[in-house]
Design an enzyme around this catalytic site. Structure first.
Site, PDB file in Angstrom:
ATOM      1  N   ARG A  82       0.205  16.936  -5.157  1.00  9.44           N
ATOM      2  CA  ARG A  82       1.125  17.830  -5.868  1.00  9.44           C
ATOM      3  C   ARG A  82       0.312  19.132  -6.635  1.00  9.44           C
ATOM      4  NH1 ARG A  82       5.132  14.680  -9.367  1.00  9.44           N
ATOM      5  NH2 ARG A  82       3.257  14.475 -10.537  1.00  9.44           N
ATOM      6  N   ASP A 124       4.928  16.732  -2.836  1.00  6.33           N
ATOM      7  CA  ASP A 124       5.697  15.712  -3.394  1.00  6.33           C
ATOM      8  C   ASP A 124       5.657  15.030  -1.897  1.00  6.33           C
ATOM      9  OD1 ASP A 124       5.590  15.826  -5.521  1.00  6.33           O
ATOM     10  OD2 ASP A 124       8.039  16.707  -5.825  1.00  6.33           O
ATOM     11  N   PHE A 125       5.637  13.580  -2.368  1.00  7.83           N
ATOM     12  CA  PHE A 125       5.431  12.624  -1.367  1.00  7.83           C
ATOM     13  C   PHE A 125       6.838  12.324  -0.333  1.00  7.83           C
ATOM     14  CE2 PHE A 125       2.272  10.200  -3.891  1.00  7.83           C
ATOM     15  CZ  PHE A 125       1.188  10.764  -3.382  1.00  7.83           C
ATOM     16  N   LYS A 189      -6.586  -0.894  -2.818  1.00  3.42           N
ATOM     17  CA  LYS A 189      -5.668  -1.978  -3.532  1.00  3.42           C
ATOM     18  C   LYS A 189      -5.713  -1.600  -4.585  1.00  3.42           C
ATOM     19  CE  LYS A 189      -8.614  -4.041  -6.452  1.00  3.42           C
ATOM     20  NZ  LYS A 189      -9.050  -3.558  -7.952  1.00  3.42           N
ATOM     21  N   ASP A 218     -11.016  -3.258   0.682  1.00  8.70           N
ATOM     22  CA  ASP A 218     -11.623  -4.156  -0.719  1.00  8.70           C
ATOM     23  C   ASP A 218     -13.099  -3.804  -0.452  1.00  8.70           C
ATOM     24  OD1 ASP A 218     -13.412  -5.904  -1.931  1.00  8.70           O
ATOM     25  OD2 ASP A 218     -12.079  -7.507  -2.143  1.00  8.70           O
ATOM     26  N   HIS A 219     -13.824  -3.080  -1.400  1.00 11.11           N
ATOM     27  CA  HIS A 219     -14.730  -2.112  -1.499  1.00 11.11           C
ATOM     28  C   HIS A 219     -16.358  -2.814  -1.356  1.00 11.11           C
ATOM     29  CE1 HIS A 219     -14.701  -1.874  -5.521  1.00 11.11           C
ATOM     30  NE2 HIS A 219     -15.924  -1.463  -5.875  1.00 11.11           N
ATOM     31  N   LYS A 223     -20.686  -3.023   0.598  1.00  7.57           N
ATOM     32  CA  LYS A 223     -21.989  -3.354  -0.413  1.00  7.57           C
ATOM     33  C   LYS A 223     -22.600  -3.986   0.912  1.00  7.57           C
ATOM     34  CE  LYS A 223     -19.269  -3.458  -4.977  1.00  7.57           C
ATOM     35  NZ  LYS A 223     -20.428  -1.832  -5.808  1.00  7.57           N
ATOM     36  N   GLU A 257     -18.814  -6.964 -15.462  1.00 12.07           N
ATOM     37  CA  GLU A 257     -19.051  -5.366 -15.769  1.00 12.07           C
ATOM     38  C   GLU A 257     -19.344  -4.504 -17.675  1.00 12.07           C
ATOM     39  OE1 GLU A 257     -16.344  -2.644 -13.407  1.00 12.07           O
ATOM     40  OE2 GLU A 257     -15.175  -4.429 -14.294  1.00 12.07           O
ATOM     41  N   ASP A 276      -6.979  -7.328 -10.484  1.00 11.47           N
ATOM     42  CA  ASP A 276      -7.805  -6.871 -10.643  1.00 11.47           C
ATOM     43  C   ASP A 276      -8.644  -6.531 -10.218  1.00 11.47           C
ATOM     44  OD1 ASP A 276      -8.468  -4.029 -10.763  1.00 11.47           O
ATOM     45  OD2 ASP A 276     -10.350  -4.224 -12.555  1.00 11.47           O
ATOM     46  N   HIS A 281     -12.093  -9.229  -4.863  1.00 13.21           N
ATOM     47  CA  HIS A 281     -14.295  -9.310  -4.795  1.00 13.21           C
ATOM     48  C   HIS A 281     -13.765 -10.743  -5.176  1.00 13.21           C
ATOM     49  CE1 HIS A 281     -13.073  -4.763  -5.155  1.00 13.21           C
ATOM     50  NE2 HIS A 281     -13.512  -4.437  -6.434  1.00 13.21           N
ATOM     51  N   LYS A 379     -14.887  -7.413 -18.646  1.00 14.95           N
ATOM     52  CA  LYS A 379     -15.446  -5.802 -18.630  1.00 14.95           C
ATOM     53  C   LYS A 379     -16.020  -6.405 -20.340  1.00 14.95           C
ATOM     54  CE  LYS A 379     -12.000  -2.844 -15.938  1.00 14.95           C
ATOM     55  NZ  LYS A 379     -12.851  -2.626 -14.667  1.00 14.95           N
TER      56      LYS A 379
HETATM   57  C1  BG6 Z   1     -12.211  -1.954  -8.527  1.00  9.82           C
HETATM   58  C2  BG6 Z   1     -12.446  -2.272 -10.004  1.00  9.82           C
HETATM   59  O1  BG6 Z   1     -12.380  -2.676  -7.634  1.00  9.82           O
HETATM   60  O2  BG6 Z   1     -13.658  -2.405  -9.033  1.00  9.82           O
HETATM   61  C3  BG6 Z   1     -12.630  -2.278 -11.478  1.00  9.82           C
HETATM   62  O3  BG6 Z   1     -10.221  -2.373  -9.865  1.00  9.82           O
HETATM   63  C4  BG6 Z   1     -14.238  -2.327 -11.198  1.00  9.82           C
HETATM   64  O4  BG6 Z   1     -11.751  -2.332 -12.648  1.00  9.82           O
HETATM   65  C5  BG6 Z   1     -14.803  -2.122 -10.413  1.00  9.82           C
HETATM   66  O5  BG6 Z   1     -14.183  -1.592 -12.311  1.00  9.82           O
HETATM   67  C6  BG6 Z   1     -16.588  -2.331 -10.246  1.00  9.82           C
HETATM   68  O6  BG6 Z   1     -16.690  -1.395  -8.762  1.00  9.82           O
HETATM   69  P1  BG6 Z   1     -18.838  -1.785  -8.678  1.00  9.82           P
HETATM   70  O7  BG6 Z   1     -18.243  -1.421  -7.709  1.00  9.82           O
HETATM   71  O8  BG6 Z   1     -18.701  -0.575  -9.700  1.00  9.82           O
HETATM   72  O9  BG6 Z   1     -18.806  -3.399  -9.219  1.00  9.82           O
END
Ligand code: BG6
Length: 527
Positions: A82, A124-125, A189, A218-219, A223, A257, A276, A281, A379
């Site tokens: 938007r 907009d969606f 996610k 799921d990033h 890795k 973190e 989260d 993860h 965190k």
């Molecule tokens: C995300 C979370 O999936 O992963 C964040 O929502 C987190 O809260 C992040 O900070 C951490 O990713 P990475 O790759 O920096 O470990």
């Protein structure tokens, strides 16, 4: 408009012609396994293009892939948001994001070629006109850039918008691939906030897209070090024979973190650390660590094995004793005074959201019965580190007297996911000298030292896999739902039992977490 590649793939110097047919060819691997994986004709549409993820991760990853020669020459990127932007404004936003966050050096000729394929659709969606424009943009790119009707739609938007976006894609004929081409949906996610909401989301998405068209990100699975868990276990002979309850005492999976929630109050409050990152993860790391060898390295076989682990997870009977959650308090951290969670911008001062969570789980099967898996995340902890530590039982008998071995810990194999990616093996060794004294030493494998190639960002790998249709590194809906089944009772318990414990920013979490392990006669590693 040029459609000639003006850069060569980084993994090989020979010329590679890339067409969909070539890359769909099942004989490709047999011809030469070392050929770089290059996406065929395709484009990517990003919803939520103004968000942080898009700017910091997605746009730079697209550029890095182009820079490495892994995208087709006519690759196209469409932004939808938007905003009152023209194509050029969007290209400028991508340009700035790339200059700031890309991993690989900026090369004008790569940028120019990529920028020619950038389009922006304002709207907009729920705006039908905007989706009609999107369809026109996709068709125009097919004609002008040769994208061949192959488009992935990346939903980098809060889940409450998923239903609307997928419904619009269906309504405007964008979800269905034209003959001979593909359409894919990429979903970020969180996949819901509990089992019921995840099931609802999955139903909405699967009403429009077939399971094979859906790629859930799921990033962590993108890795290198996470993929290496499987290489370490199943490409070698020396680890697997001891990777079980006969030798392993317990496993610790840590994702720490040092940062706080930054500007993400809107997303984070009410969600917390366990939803989260443990739900996705950490449970994925646990599944890869605990699973049996898959029949082959393909999406279906991996799903089968990971799912068996998740289904076998057993929660402790006394959740009060074997789970801990915390909330960070303000403190001096790294020479800087940082705010406590409740003082952060946008956070309800009475919030009970957890920013630290630790849980003890077991995997109820023949390989793992009785072996605790301790998962923790938080965190504002001491430092940023993610690792999996497989801690072994003590030797059943020692011929050395106890003073010789008093500094000896337990043997361990530690997979260092980040930073400082690699694997450490810890074992006892004789201290040089005339007496028999034994002390812990470590043997290290470091990615940075053993390989000259630097690791791609997780999003590079995952976006490329989406374009190639390779689903190995994407959790399926069954895994997502099983993971919520593990977390829901814990969150339910927490919701009705007190508040999170406080811990000082920069520490290693609440004391209760240390007590939780001490009750089992163990302690957390200080990574
Ligand atoms: C995300 C979370 O999936 O992963 C964040 O929502 C987190 O809260 C992040 O900070 C951490 O990713 P990475 O790759 O920096 O470990």
């Amino acid at each position: 408009m040029s459609t000639t590649p003006n850069h060569t793939p980084d993994t090989a110097s020979r010329t590679v012609t890339s067409t969909t047919a070539d890359w769909d060819n099942p004989l490709r691997d047999a011809r030469d396994r070392r050929l770089p994986r290059i996406a065929g004709p395709s484009g990517l549409v990003i919803f939520g293009v103004t968000g942080d993820l898009s700017r910091k991760k997605l746009m730079p990853a697209v550029y890095d892939l182009a820079n490495r020669g892994l995208l087709p020459p006519g690759f196209s990127l469409v932004g939808f948001a938007r905003r009152d932007w023209e194509d050029e404004d969007f290209a400028q936003i991508v340009h700035d994001a790339v200059r700031e966050h890309a991993r690989t050096p900026f090369r004008e000729e790569v940028w120019q070629q990529l920028a020619e394929g950038m389009r922006f659709v304002p709207g907009d969606f729920d705006d039908d006109t905007a989706f009609k424009q999107l369809k026109t943009a996709v068709e125009e790119l097919d004609a002008s850039r040769g994208t061949g009707g192959n488009f992935a739609f990346y939903l980098s938007v809060p889940p409450k918008f998923f239903p609307k976006v997928v419904e619009q894609l269906k309504k405007h004929g964008l979800a269905k691939a034209p003959e001979g081409s593909w359409r894919r949906a990429v979903i970020e996610k969180p996949f819901g906030h509990d089992l019921a909401s995840a099931q609802e989301l999955n139903a909405v998405v699967h009403d429009v897209f077939d399971p094979d068209q859906v790629f859930r990100i799921d990033h962590y699975l993108g890795k290198e070090t996470v993929q290496n868990i499987l290489a370490l276990r199943f490409a070698n002979t020396m680890f697997e024979p001891i990777w079980n309850r006969s030798f392993v005492d317990h496993i610790q999976i840590t994702m720490a973190e040092d940062i706080g929630i930054g500007g993400r109050a809107g997303y984070y409050d009410g969600i917390g650390a366990a939803r989260d990152v443990i739900q996705n993860h950490l449970l994925q790391l646990m599944a890869l660590t605990a699973m049996e060898e898959p029949a082959s390295f393909d999406a279906a076989s991996l799903l089968t094995e990971k799912l068996k682990v998740l289904k076998a997870v057993k929660l402790p009977e006394d959740l009060g004793k074997h789970t801990v959650r915390g909330q960070y308090a303000g403190a001096w951290q790294g020479g800087e005074k940082v705010l406590g969670y409740l003082e952060e911008d946008g956070i309800d001062p009475a919030s009970t959201t957890n920013t630290y969570a630790a849980v003890k789980l077991e995997v109820d099967n023949r390989r793992w019965a009785g072996v605790p898996f301790y998962l923790r995340t938080g965190k504002r902890l001491g430092r940023r580190v993610t690792e999996i530590a497989v801690v072994f039982q003590r030797a059943p008998h020692s011929p050395f007297d106890s003073t010789a071995t008093e500094e000896l810990g337990q043997n361990a194999i530690v997979i260092r996911v980040q930073p400082d990616e690699g694997v450490t093996v810890r074992f006892g060794s004789k201290v040089p000298g005339t007496s028999m004294e034994i002390r812990d030493v470590t043997m290290d494998f470091a990615y940075g030292e053993s390989f000259t190639e630097s690791s791609p960002e997780a999003y590079e790998r995952l976006i490329l896999d989406v374009l190639l249709g390779d689903a190995n590194l994407f959790p399926r809906h069954q895994e997502v739902e099983e993971s919520w089944k593990i977390l829901d009772p814990i969150e339910g318990y927490w919701a009705t039992h007190g508040r999170p414990a406080r811990y000082a920013s920069g520490s290693w979490g609440p004391e209760e977490a240390d007590e939780m392990l001490a009750r089992d006669g163990r302690s957390w590693r200080r990574p």
